[in-house]
Design an enzyme around this catalytic site. Structure first.
Site, PDB file in Angstrom:
ATOM      1  N   GLU A 177       0.826  -1.217   0.000  1.00 14.75           N
ATOM      2  CA  GLU A 177       0.000   0.000   0.000  1.00 14.75           C
ATOM      3  C   GLU A 177       0.856   1.260   0.000  1.00 14.75           C
ATOM      4  O   GLU A 177       0.730   2.120   0.890  1.00 14.75           O
ATOM      5  CB  GLU A 177      -1.012  -0.028   1.169  1.00 14.75           C
ATOM      6  CG  GLU A 177      -1.982  -1.180   1.052  1.00 14.75           C
ATOM      7  CD  GLU A 177      -3.181  -1.128   1.994  1.00 14.75           C
ATOM      8  OE1 GLU A 177      -3.244  -0.254   2.871  1.00 14.75           O
ATOM      9  OE2 GLU A 177      -4.081  -1.980   1.818  1.00 14.75           O
ATOM     10  N   GLU A 308      -4.789  -8.740  -0.561  1.00 14.17           N
ATOM     11  CA  GLU A 308      -5.557  -8.499   0.672  1.00 14.17           C
ATOM     12  C   GLU A 308      -7.021  -8.396   0.291  1.00 14.17           C
ATOM     13  O   GLU A 308      -7.388  -7.540  -0.533  1.00 14.17           O
ATOM     14  CB  GLU A 308      -5.106  -7.219   1.391  1.00 14.17           C
ATOM     15  CG  GLU A 308      -3.794  -7.375   2.113  1.00 14.17           C
ATOM     16  CD  GLU A 308      -3.400  -6.167   2.939  1.00 14.17           C
ATOM     17  OE1 GLU A 308      -4.288  -5.461   3.455  1.00 14.17           O
ATOM     18  OE2 GLU A 308      -2.185  -5.925   3.049  1.00 14.17           O
TER      19      GLU A 308
HETATM   20  O1  AHR Z   1      -4.957  -6.211   6.845  1.00 15.56           O
HETATM   21  C1  AHR Z   1      -4.882  -5.073   7.635  1.00 15.56           C
HETATM   22  C2  AHR Z   1      -4.266  -3.891   6.900  1.00 15.56           C
HETATM   23  O2  AHR Z   1      -5.105  -3.501   5.858  1.00 15.56           O
HETATM   24  C3  AHR Z   1      -2.949  -4.113   6.234  1.00 15.56           C
HETATM   25  O3  AHR Z   1      -1.865  -3.992   7.084  1.00 15.56           O
HETATM   26  C4  AHR Z   1      -2.917  -3.044   5.202  1.00 15.56           C
HETATM   27  O4  AHR Z   1      -2.169  -3.395   4.070  1.00 15.56           O
HETATM   28  C5  AHR Z   1      -4.382  -2.818   4.874  1.00 15.56           C
HETATM   29  O5  AHR Z   1      -4.721  -1.493   4.879  1.00 15.56           O
END
Ligand code: AHR
Length: 518
Positions: A177, A308
Site C-alpha cells: 500500500e 488483501e
Molecule cells: O490487513 C490489515 C491492513 O489492511 C494491512 O496492514 C494493510 O495493508 C491494509 O490497509
C-alpha cells in the site's frame, strides 16, 4: 415461469484456465493476536507447540491446503527491518508496532520462525520487503539470506544462525500500500522504487522469485496502468520486461464506512444485503484491473494479485481497536464464496490472492483464546473449496435464472456459482445468498458423463430464523455450531448424453457438489 433461482449449463469438455492454487493464499501480519498468540506461543508455553509454534492452529490450517502465506505485513512490512528478527532471541531488539496498537514486540518471531511455520503448514512463503522505510541494500541482503546457497556474507550469517540450506521462496512483495501506510507515494514515485527493489531482489542459487509490485487501492486503475507501463513500453507488447511478475490490488468488504464499519455479528437484513453487494464488487474490480493489464500484456504473463481481501467490521466490543479482532458468521462464509466464484471466473489473469487474515484478525480462518481454538464459518468455506485448487475452471452459462434482488439500486444475483474439473472429478460450488428463502437450482451438464460423489452444505443450524441464518457463528462454548453437513436435497438425473444436477439450497448457504467423470 420456472421458479429456478439458477438455471445454467456447464460444458464438461470445455475446460477453461487453471484456477491457480495460490488464489487460496493466506495472510499473517504482525498485527494484534495474529502472529503472537495466533501462531507464536513461545518455547515455554503450556500450549502444545513445535519450536514455539502452536500445533492446534497448524493442524487446522493443514486441512485447508494453504498454498502460500504472506508475511510480515501489510502496513507492518514497510516498518520492518528483517535483521531485527534473526539471531539469538535474547539479543533481538524490541520494536514499536506503530501501525497496530503501538505495542512493543520483542521480535521473537522473525525470518527463521516464519519459514519454520511455512514448513509446518507445507505452504509456500510470500515474503514482503520493506520498501517504505527500508533500503534497497536491506532488500538485496534479505533475498541473499533467504535463498543463497554458498558462503556469500548473508548465506554465511544464516548458517551462523542455525540454518544451513537456503529456503525456497516463491513470492516476494515489493512493499505494501505505497499509496497509504507504505509511504503516501504517487504511482510514479512508487514505480521508480519498485524498479529499484525488484532489480536487487535477485534470483539466486536456482530460486526463482515471483516479485509482486504493490498495487492499487480498489478501483485505482491508473495506478495499475502506471505499473504496467514499467514492464511494457508499448501497448500490446508480447513479452513484458521481467521486472515484476505480478501486480497486486487490495479490496475489503466493509458494510458501512471506514469510521463506522458495522458489527460483525449484530446486523439487520439491509446491512446484510449491502455487504453482499459490496462483496460482489470484487468481480468488477478484477475485470477492471485485468482490462488495463490486457492492453499492455495481452498474453497475461504478469499476474494480477488480490493480496488483501476480506470483511472488515468494527472490532469486538472491549477489544483493542488496533488489533482488528472480529467474530465471523455465515455472512463471512458467503462473502468468501462470492469471492471464490469471481476468482474462478477470472483465473486467466488473477493468479494470487490472500485473505486478510489467517488467525484472530479480520476475516480469520481460526480464532484463539488461550489454549482454545475454533474454526470459523470462513474456514469451512475454504475447506469445502480446496478441490478447486489447480483445477481447470468450467464456465457456468446462465440460461434463465430468476434469482435477483434489488439492493441499493442494483440488481444482485441471489445465487452465485462456479465449477471446475481436475483428475476426473468435477466440483460445483453453489451459494444461496437469500437468508429468507431456499433456492432451487438446476445445472445441465453436457459433454461428459458423471456420477454423484457427495454433496456438502454449510449453513446455520437447521431451524434457524432468517436473522440467525446469516448471523450464526462459532464460539468457544459452541465451536461447531456452524459446520459442514451432508446436502441431502440434491439429485442427478441422466437422459441420453446429458446429466442434470438439481438441488434445493437452504437459506443463506454455501454448498459444494462433487461429481465423478465416468
Ligand atoms: O490487513 C490489515 C491492513 O489492511 C494491512 O496492514 C494493510 O495493508 C491494509 O490497509
Amino acid at each position: 415461469m420456472s421458479d429456478l433461482a439458477l438455471d445454467a449449463v456447464v460444458d464438461l469438455d470445455v475446460p477453461g484456465p487453471t484456477i491457480n492454487r495460490h488464489l487460496y493464499g493466506q495472510f499473517a501480519e504482525h498485527l494484534g493476536r495474529c502472529v503472537y498468540e495466533g501462531f507464536w506461543v513461545g518455547e515455554d508455553s503450556p500450549v502444545p507447540h513445535e519450536g514455539g509454534i502452536r500445533l492446534d492452529v497448524v493442524e487446522a490450517l493443514r486441512e485447508l491446503r494453504v498454498p502460500n502465506l504472506r508475511w510480515p505485513g501489510g502496513c507492518f512490512a514497510d516498518s520492518y527491518h528483517w535483521r531485527d528478527g534473526v539471531g539469538p532471541r535474547e539479543d533481538r531488539p524490541r520494536i514499536a508496532n506503530v501501525h497496530w496498537g503501538d505495542v512493543v514486540e520483542d521480535n521473537a518471531f522473525g525470518t527463521h520462525e516464519f519459514l519454520a511455520l511455512c514448513e509446518l503448514l507445507r505452504t509456500e512463503p510470500y515474503v514482503s520487503a520493506n520498501v517504505g522505510s527500508g533500503t534497497v541494500q536491506e532488500t538485496a541482503d534479505w533475498v541473499e539470506y533467504l535463498t543463497r546457497d554458498d558462503d556469500a556474507p548473508m548465506a554465511r550469517l544464516r548458517r551462523e544462525h542455525g540454518r544451513g540450506e537456503p529456503w525456497p521462496v516463491t513470492f516476494f512483495g515489493l512493499g505494501n500500500e505505497p499509496w497509504g501506510c507504505g509511504g503516501n507515494l504517487r504511482a510514479d514515485q512508487y514505480a521508480s522504487l519498485a524498479r529499484l527493489h525488484s532489480t536487487y531482489a535477485r534470483d539466486l542459487s536456482g530460486n526463482t522469485l515471483q516479485r509482486v509490485a504493490a498495487g492499487a487501492n480498489e478501483d485505482d486503475y491508473a495506478w495499475t496502468e502506471t505499473l504496467m507501463k514499467q514492464v511494457s513500453q508499448r501497448l500490446g507488447d508480447e513479452e513484458p520486461a521481467p521486472l515484476f511478475q505480478a501486480v497486486s490490488f487490495h479490496y475489503y468488504t466493509i458494510p458501512g464506512t471506514w469510521g463506522a464499519k458495522g458489527s460483525a455479528t449484530d446486523f439487520d437484513h439491509d446491512t446484510y444485503w449491502t455487504t453482499m453487494r459490496k462483496a460482489h464488487r470484487v468481480r468488477a474490480l478484477i475485470r477492471g484491473h485485468s482490462a488495463v493489464m490486457d492492453a499492455y500484456d495481452p498474453n497475461a504473463r504478469v499476474a494480477l494479485a488480490l493480496d488483501e481481501w476480506g470483511t472488515w467490521f468494527d472490532v469486538e466490543p472491549g477489544t483493542e481497536p488496533g488489533f482488528l479482532y472480529q467474530q465471523n458468521t455465515m455472512r463471512d462464509a458467503l462473502v468468501a464464496a462470492v469471492h471464490f466464484d469471481a476468482f474462478h471466473d477470472n483465473a486467466r489473469r488473477l493468479r494470487l490472492a490472500n485473505v486478510a487474515q489467517v488467525v484472530n484478525v479480520l476475516q480469520a480462518m481460526v480464532l484463539t483464546e488461550g489454549a482454545c481454538m475454533l474454526r470459523t464459518p470462513t474456514f469451512h468455506a475454504f475447506a469445502m473449496s480446496a478441490g478447486h485448487q489447480d483445477a481447470s475452471a468450467l464456465a457456468v452459462h446462465d440460461v434463465a435464472s430468476r434469482g435477483t434482488r434489488a439492493v441499493d439500486g442494483t440488481d444482485l444475483p441471489t445465487v452465485s456459482t462456479s465449477a471446475s474439473v481436475k483428475d476426473g472429478s468435477v466440483l460445483v460450488s453453489l451459494t444461496n445468498l437469500d437468508p429468507a428463502a431456499p433456492a432451487r437450482v438446476r445445472v445441465a451438464l453436457r459433454g461428459g458423463s458423471v456420477m454423484p460423489d457427495g454433496a456438502t452444505v454449510l449453513a446455520a443450524p437447521e431451524g434457524a430464523g432468517s436473522d440467525d441464518a446469516v448471523r450464526a457463528h462459532n464460539t468457544f462454548d459452541a465451536p461447531d455450531a456452524v459446520a459442514p453437513r451432508e446436502l441431502t436435497t440434491v439429485s442427478l438425473t441422466t437422459t441420453g448424453a446429458q446429466s442434470t444436477l438439481e438441488a434445493t439450497l437452504p437459506p443463506a448457504s454455501f454448498a459444494t457438489v462433487r461429481l465423478a467423470l465416468t
